[in-house]
Scaffold this motif. Structure first.
Motif, PDB file in Angstrom:
ATOM      1  N   MET A 112     -15.842  -1.527  19.890  1.00  0.00           N
ATOM      2  CA  MET A 112     -15.352  -0.173  20.142  1.00  0.00           C
ATOM      3  C   MET A 112     -16.273   0.578  21.101  1.00  0.00           C
ATOM      4  N   VAL A 113     -17.586   0.491  20.868  1.00  0.00           N
ATOM      5  CA  VAL A 113     -18.552   1.143  21.743  1.00  0.00           C
ATOM      6  C   VAL A 113     -18.453   0.573  23.149  1.00  0.00           C
ATOM      7  N   ASP A 114     -18.323  -0.761  23.230  1.00  0.00           N
ATOM      8  CA  ASP A 114     -18.191  -1.411  24.538  1.00  0.00           C
ATOM      9  C   ASP A 114     -16.947  -0.918  25.263  1.00  0.00           C
ATOM     10  N   ALA A 115     -15.855  -0.725  24.524  1.00  0.00           N
ATOM     11  CA  ALA A 115     -14.614  -0.236  25.139  1.00  0.00           C
ATOM     12  C   ALA A 115     -14.791   1.175  25.695  1.00  0.00           C
ATOM     13  N   ILE A 116     -15.503   2.032  24.963  1.00  0.00           N
ATOM     14  CA  ILE A 116     -15.734   3.402  25.441  1.00  0.00           C
ATOM     15  C   ILE A 116     -16.557   3.376  26.723  1.00  0.00           C
ATOM     16  N   VAL A 117     -17.591   2.528  26.752  1.00  0.00           N
ATOM     17  CA  VAL A 117     -18.430   2.414  27.951  1.00  0.00           C
ATOM     18  C   VAL A 117     -17.619   1.918  29.135  1.00  0.00           C
ATOM     19  N   ARG A 118     -16.859   0.865  28.905  1.00  0.00           N
ATOM     20  CA  ARG A 118     -16.058   0.296  29.993  1.00  0.00           C
ATOM     21  C   ARG A 118     -15.005   1.291  30.475  1.00  0.00           C
ATOM     22  N   LEU A 119     -14.407   2.000  29.531  1.00  0.00           N
ATOM     23  CA  LEU A 119     -13.412   3.011  29.883  1.00  0.00           C
ATOM     24  C   LEU A 119     -14.048   4.111  30.739  1.00  0.00           C
ATOM     25  N   HIS A 120     -15.246   4.531  30.338  1.00  0.00           N
ATOM     26  CA  HIS A 120     -15.979   5.563  31.090  1.00  0.00           C
ATOM     27  C   HIS A 120     -16.289   5.094  32.513  1.00  0.00           C
ATOM     28  N   GLN A 121     -16.469   3.785  32.665  1.00  0.00           N
ATOM     29  CA  GLN A 121     -16.764   3.208  33.977  1.00  0.00           C
ATOM     30  C   GLN A 121     -15.506   2.943  34.810  1.00  0.00           C
ATOM     31  N   GLY A 122     -14.349   3.281  34.211  1.00  0.00           N
ATOM     32  CA  GLY A 122     -13.110   3.154  34.952  1.00  0.00           C
ATOM     33  C   GLY A 122     -12.337   1.879  34.711  1.00  0.00           C
ATOM     34  N   GLU A 123     -12.774   1.071  33.738  1.00  0.00           N
ATOM     35  CA  GLU A 123     -12.087  -0.185  33.460  1.00  0.00           C
ATOM     36  C   GLU A 123     -10.897   0.022  32.524  1.00  0.00           C
ATOM     37  N   LEU A 124     -10.025  -0.974  32.510  1.00  0.00           N
ATOM     38  CA  LEU A 124      -8.883  -1.002  31.597  1.00  0.00           C
ATOM     39  C   LEU A 124      -9.249  -1.893  30.428  1.00  0.00           C
ATOM     40  N   CYS A 125      -9.092  -1.422  29.207  1.00  0.00           N
ATOM     41  CA  CYS A 125      -9.479  -2.190  28.019  1.00  0.00           C
ATOM     42  C   CYS A 125      -8.274  -2.376  27.106  1.00  0.00           C
TER      43      CYS A 125
END
Length: 231
Positions: A120-133
């Motif tokens: 979940m934390v990884d998804a928030i980070v990736r989302l913040h970086q503009g990635e699709l999760c």
């Protein structure tokens, strides 16, 4: 705590225990995250999203709904109207159609509520970086693709593919000859009998047969009797 490089998160859910637990988890996350607001109802969440412009909005898909996720999903465009926030949708159901609609409404991450904390934390980070999760199964559902395992290669097709064009022609001639002597086959192929024998040795090895009878049966079963013409 310095706010530089801190991911600002807003939590939206009507389950207070879930909100509290998630806030505690994110407080110790790395990279650093700050829960700037929590809301248990959509009207206040809309106001907070407009005024605070959090980096990531974690939205409970089941907010205010009984057995359906449409309620929260319908508000996604408004929650993201500040032009800054990105939405991570948490769902307690496996409703692929609803999750797909959430993505079309602006969500860029969709996870189940049973998702491990690290993921979940990884998804928030990736989302913040503009990635699709998104879960691979959800992507397949949205694209109309069934997630089927890749078919194993056909061993017969692999054997046949090893034959050269000349060998394919000789196999066809052997079947058409239906018991003709090697001399007749060689003459028809415009090669010597020794060359024909060399070709047959190679063909037997590639197709895993031992004699002309087995070759005839194999070629007939695998439709190798038709002549092969050079392009």
């Amino acid at each position: 705590m310095s706010t530089k490089n801190v991911i600002r998160v807003m939590l939206v859910s009507d389950h207070k225990t879930w909100l509290w637990g998630l806030e505690q988890l994110l407080a110790g996350a790395q990279p650093a995250m700050q829960v700037v607001a929590s809301s248990t109802e959509i009207d206040s969440a809309l106001l907070l999203a407009r005024t605070l412009c959090p980096d990531v909005i974690v939205l409970d898909a089941d907010l205010g709904c009984s057995g359906a996720s449409a309620c929260a999903i319908d508000y996604l465009p408004q929650l993201l109207g500040n032009g800054v926030s990105r939405a991570l949708l948490f769902s307690g159901t496996q409703d692929q159609a609803a999750c797909g609609r959430a993505v079309r409404s602006g969500a860029r991450a969709v996870l189940g509520k049973e998702t491990p904390v690290k993921q979940m934390v990884d998804a928030i980070v990736r989302l913040h970086q503009g990635e699709l999760c998104l879960d691979p199964a959800l992507l397949d559902s949205m694209l109309g693709v069934q997630n089927k395992p890749e078919a194993a290669p056909d061993p017969e097709e692999q054997r046949i593919a090893r034959l050269t064009l000349k060998e394919r022609k000789i196999v066809a001639m052997m079947v058409e000859g239906n018991g003709a002597l090697n001399r007749a086959i060689a003459q028809r192929a415009f090669i010597s009998e020794q060359t024909l024998r060399n070709h047959l040795t190679s063909i037997y090895s590639k197709l895993d047969v031992t004699n002309r009878l087995e070759l005839y049966v194999y070629a007939t079963r695998n439709r190798l009797a038709e002549p092969i013409h050079a392009e």
